[in-house]
Design an enzyme around this catalytic site. Structure first.
Site, PDB file in Angstrom:
ATOM      1  N   HIS A  53     -16.644 -20.234   8.715  1.00 20.41           N
ATOM      2  CA  HIS A  53     -16.747 -21.689   8.600  1.00 20.41           C
ATOM      3  C   HIS A  53     -18.127 -22.312   9.159  1.00 20.41           C
ATOM      4  CE1 HIS A  53     -12.352 -21.379   8.412  1.00 20.41           C
ATOM      5  NE2 HIS A  53     -12.264 -22.318   7.662  1.00 20.41           N
ATOM      6  N   GLU A 105      -8.786 -25.728  -0.846  1.00 18.41           N
ATOM      7  CA  GLU A 105      -7.929 -24.491  -0.589  1.00 18.41           C
ATOM      8  C   GLU A 105      -7.589 -23.982  -1.919  1.00 18.41           C
ATOM      9  OE1 GLU A 105      -7.017 -23.711   2.158  1.00 18.41           O
ATOM     10  OE2 GLU A 105      -7.887 -25.427   3.228  1.00 18.41           O
TER      11      GLU A 105
HETATM   12 ZN   LIG Z   1     -11.403 -22.628   3.476  1.00 15.06          ZN
END
Ligand SMILES: [Zn+2]
Length: 384
Positions: free
Chosen positions: A305, A199
């Site tokens: 993703h 993150e």
């Molecule tokens: Zn990410």
């Protein structure tokens, strides 16, 4: 905005005909919570004033680790029927919440999540500082902030670019609303260094190449977070490329999960840089541009993703071919590329690949084997 576990992964559980009704309901719940979280964060009327209030008092260029941990626990986060007192579910109060601890205060020891979160932020800060001489994620000493215990049964983590902070849920397994064991270990998001480093690296990318969060630039954005997230774990543990597990999200999964059925009951991690299409990954990714798993649709911002598996695998191949510690040479090439002025928000895989080869030649002019290894890796994954 990156949700560590994307909505599409839960959607794939719903679409799987072999899963139980309970599992399907839980997956739908997680999608609803992600959607509400993203909407609440994006629409937060207080964001602008909050950013001003928080950053006005922070001197820029501060050359040491600074962080604040906030919390949104307990009743602060519950939506209650005022007449009956019944708990209806989750409310999404404006961030950041109540201040739990700051790096300048004495250690706060009543809540293990505060301590592990602070450690994760500090380790990631120290990695960027000692390996790349980068002062925090903005390169200028930005205070690292995280809100933990966010919402209820939010089994996820998030980087919020507007106020430059992280948001952690508790995992969905420890819920007082629970009718189901949940997919992820309680508290595991905040205690997983790869999740924290993943993150925070979204923050580094936002301050450098600033790859837009869709299609190939979005997959590069995701890949940077996985690559540097994995490197932070390896660096912390002093692992060579052969010793590293190269897994992302291994610690958030229950081993031999009873709450996941079918092939997912054997899941070991969310993703793997070593083997993006392994059946033991929750997210089945392509390991090459020619793979049938390369996603061409529009879900998850164009498969950010999923298609990140391709540049992830290229990095893995480079690191393995060079040997030793991933951050020494492969990591430096990737970092110099991420911070190269030729990067731009719409950078495609092939542009990124060419700059890595160029950087390998610039960094290691007397050892052309390095640039050759980089070029071969991109050929192997079908980008060049
Ligand atoms: Zn990410």
């Amino acid at each position: 905005m990156c949700s560590f576990v994307p909505r599409t992964l839960f959607q794939s559980i719903i679409d799987d005909e072999t899963v139980s009704e309970e599992e399907r309901q839980e997956a739908q719940h997680q999608i609803d919570v992600i959607t509400r979280t993203l909407n609440a964060v994006e629409n937060a009327a207080s964001t602008e004033s909050k950013v001003k209030a928080r950053y006005d008092v922070i001197p820029t260029g501060f050359k040491e680790f600074r962080s604040k941990i906030w919390g949104m626990s307990g009743r602060n986060c519950e939506e209650i029927n005022p007449e009956t007192g019944e708990i209806l579910g989750t409310s999404y109060k404006p961030l950041p919440g109540i201040l739990y601890s700051s790096s300048q205060d004495p250690p706060y020891e009543q809540d293990q999540d505060v301590i592990t979160c602070m450690e994760g932020l500090r380790t990631t800060y120290n990695f960027y500082k000692s390996v790349f001489n980068r002062e925090s994620i903005d390169g200028n000493g930005l205070q690292l902030e995280a809100s933990i215990h966010y919402a209820t049964r939010y089994g996820n983590a998030l980087w919020e670019p507007a106020s430059k902070q992280m948001i952690f849920g508790d995992g969905d397994g420890n819920s007082r609303f629970g009718r189901f064991a949940g997919f992820f270990k309680p508290g595991s998001m905040v205690s997983s260094l790869d999740v924290i480093a993943h993150e925070l690296t979204h923050g580094v990318t936002g301050h450098t190449a600033n790859f837009e969060y869709k299609h190939q630039p979005g997959a590069l954005n995701e890949s940077m977070s996985d690559v540097f997230g994995s490197m932070v774990v390896q660096w912390k543990q002093g692992q060579t490329v052969d010793e590293a597990d190269w897994l992302i999200g291994a610690n958030i999964i229950y081993p031999n999960s009873e709450s996941l059925t079918g092939r997912r009951s054997n899941a070991m991690c969310l993703r793997s840089l070593k083997d993006p299409s392994a059946i033991t990954n929750l997210e089945l990714q392509p390991n090459s541009m020619t793979s049938s798993r390369y996603y061409k649709g529009e879900d998850d911002n164009g498969g950010v993703h999923r298609n990140s598996g391709v540049p992830n695998f290229a990095f893995y191949k480079v690191a393995m071919a060079l040997g030793g510690h991933s951050w020494d040479r492969a990591g430096k090439i990737w970092y110099e590329t991420l911070t190269d002025s030729r990067m731009h928000p719409k950078t495609q895989f092939v542009e990124f690949a060419r700059v890595t080869i160029d950087q390998a030649k610039t960094l290691y002019p007397d050892d052309l084997f390095v640039a050759q290894v980089v070029e071969e890796a991109w050929y192997d994954v079908g980008v060049l």
